[in-house]
Design a protein around this motif. Sequence first.
Motif, PDB file in Angstrom:
ATOM      1  N   LYS A  14       0.837  -1.203   0.000  1.00 46.73           N
ATOM      2  CA  LYS A  14       0.000   0.000   0.000  1.00 46.73           C
ATOM      3  C   LYS A  14       0.866   1.244   0.000  1.00 46.73           C
ATOM      4  N   VAL A  15       0.318   2.282  -0.588  1.00 50.86           N
ATOM      5  CA  VAL A  15       0.966   3.586  -0.539  1.00 50.86           C
ATOM      6  C   VAL A  15      -0.136   4.639  -0.440  1.00 50.86           C
ATOM      7  N   ALA A  16       0.055   5.603   0.442  1.00 51.81           N
ATOM      8  CA  ALA A  16      -0.921   6.671   0.609  1.00 51.81           C
ATOM      9  C   ALA A  16      -0.508   7.866  -0.236  1.00 51.81           C
ATOM     10  N   ALA A  17      -1.468   8.460  -0.892  1.00 47.98           N
ATOM     11  CA  ALA A  17      -1.191   9.649  -1.696  1.00 47.98           C
ATOM     12  C   ALA A  17      -1.054  10.865  -0.793  1.00 47.98           C
ATOM     13  N   GLN A  18      -0.342  11.857  -1.276  1.00 40.20           N
ATOM     14  CA  GLN A  18      -0.191  13.109  -0.539  1.00 40.20           C
ATOM     15  C   GLN A  18      -0.617  14.236  -1.463  1.00 40.20           C
ATOM     16  N   SER A  21       0.302  14.741  -5.543  1.00 42.85           N
ATOM     17  CA  SER A  21       1.578  14.191  -6.020  1.00 42.85           C
ATOM     18  C   SER A  21       1.525  12.666  -6.022  1.00 42.85           C
ATOM     19  N   GLY A  22       2.145  12.057  -7.012  1.00 40.62           N
ATOM     20  CA  GLY A  22       2.167  10.597  -7.098  1.00 40.62           C
ATOM     21  C   GLY A  22       3.144   9.994  -6.092  1.00 40.62           C
ATOM     22  N   GLN A  23       2.805   8.820  -5.569  1.00 42.29           N
ATOM     23  CA  GLN A  23       3.661   8.106  -4.625  1.00 42.29           C
ATOM     24  C   GLN A  23       3.799   6.666  -5.110  1.00 42.29           C
ATOM     25  N   THR A  24       4.877   6.003  -4.701  1.00 39.90           N
ATOM     26  CA  THR A  24       5.151   4.647  -5.163  1.00 39.90           C
ATOM     27  C   THR A  24       5.508   3.744  -3.988  1.00 39.90           C
ATOM     28  N   ALA A  25       5.022   2.497  -4.033  1.00 40.59           N
ATOM     29  CA  ALA A  25       5.439   1.452  -3.094  1.00 40.59           C
ATOM     30  C   ALA A  25       6.003   0.315  -3.935  1.00 40.59           C
ATOM     31  N   HIS A  26       7.115  -0.242  -3.469  1.00 41.43           N
ATOM     32  CA  HIS A  26       7.810  -1.266  -4.242  1.00 41.43           C
ATOM     33  C   HIS A  26       8.426  -2.248  -3.242  1.00 41.43           C
ATOM     34  N   GLY A 106      -4.996   6.602  -2.687  1.00 40.46           N
ATOM     35  CA  GLY A 106      -3.898   5.661  -2.460  1.00 40.46           C
ATOM     36  C   GLY A 106      -3.823   4.612  -3.555  1.00 40.46           C
ATOM     37  N   ALA A 107      -2.875   3.688  -3.414  1.00 40.23           N
ATOM     38  CA  ALA A 107      -2.735   2.579  -4.359  1.00 40.23           C
ATOM     39  C   ALA A 107      -2.390   1.324  -3.573  1.00 40.23           C
TER      40      ALA A 107
END
Length: 122
Positions: A14-18, A21-26, A106-107
Amino acid sequence: MPDKFEPVWVDSLKVAAQGTSGQTAHRVIEIDAGPDRVFEPQSIRFEEHSRSGGGAIWHKFLKDQYVMVDVPTIVAGREYIIKMPRKIKIELHAETGSGPGNYNRGAWLNGYVQAETLEYDR
């Protein structure tokens, strides 16, 4: 005959957006077949349960990073050594979108790895 391998749950990536702006989890996860066991290569698969996000969301098995072991096999009375994976790696990736349509969205990627294993004599 291969034994059914209990599904290995891959916790949510999971990744939360701010804002916009785009955010990435890897993440890379390693899964071990267990002592005296190897994975049946053709049975390894990722079962996706859910995904969300405005950007790229994917999984990929890192076959070049598998830990391979020699497994003795007898065919027509002759012994052969074949290499089979004892540890496998999977890479997970989730990105949020960017821009006003993705405000604080989020994603995530949820799922599990499923495979069959074989017992072998070391």
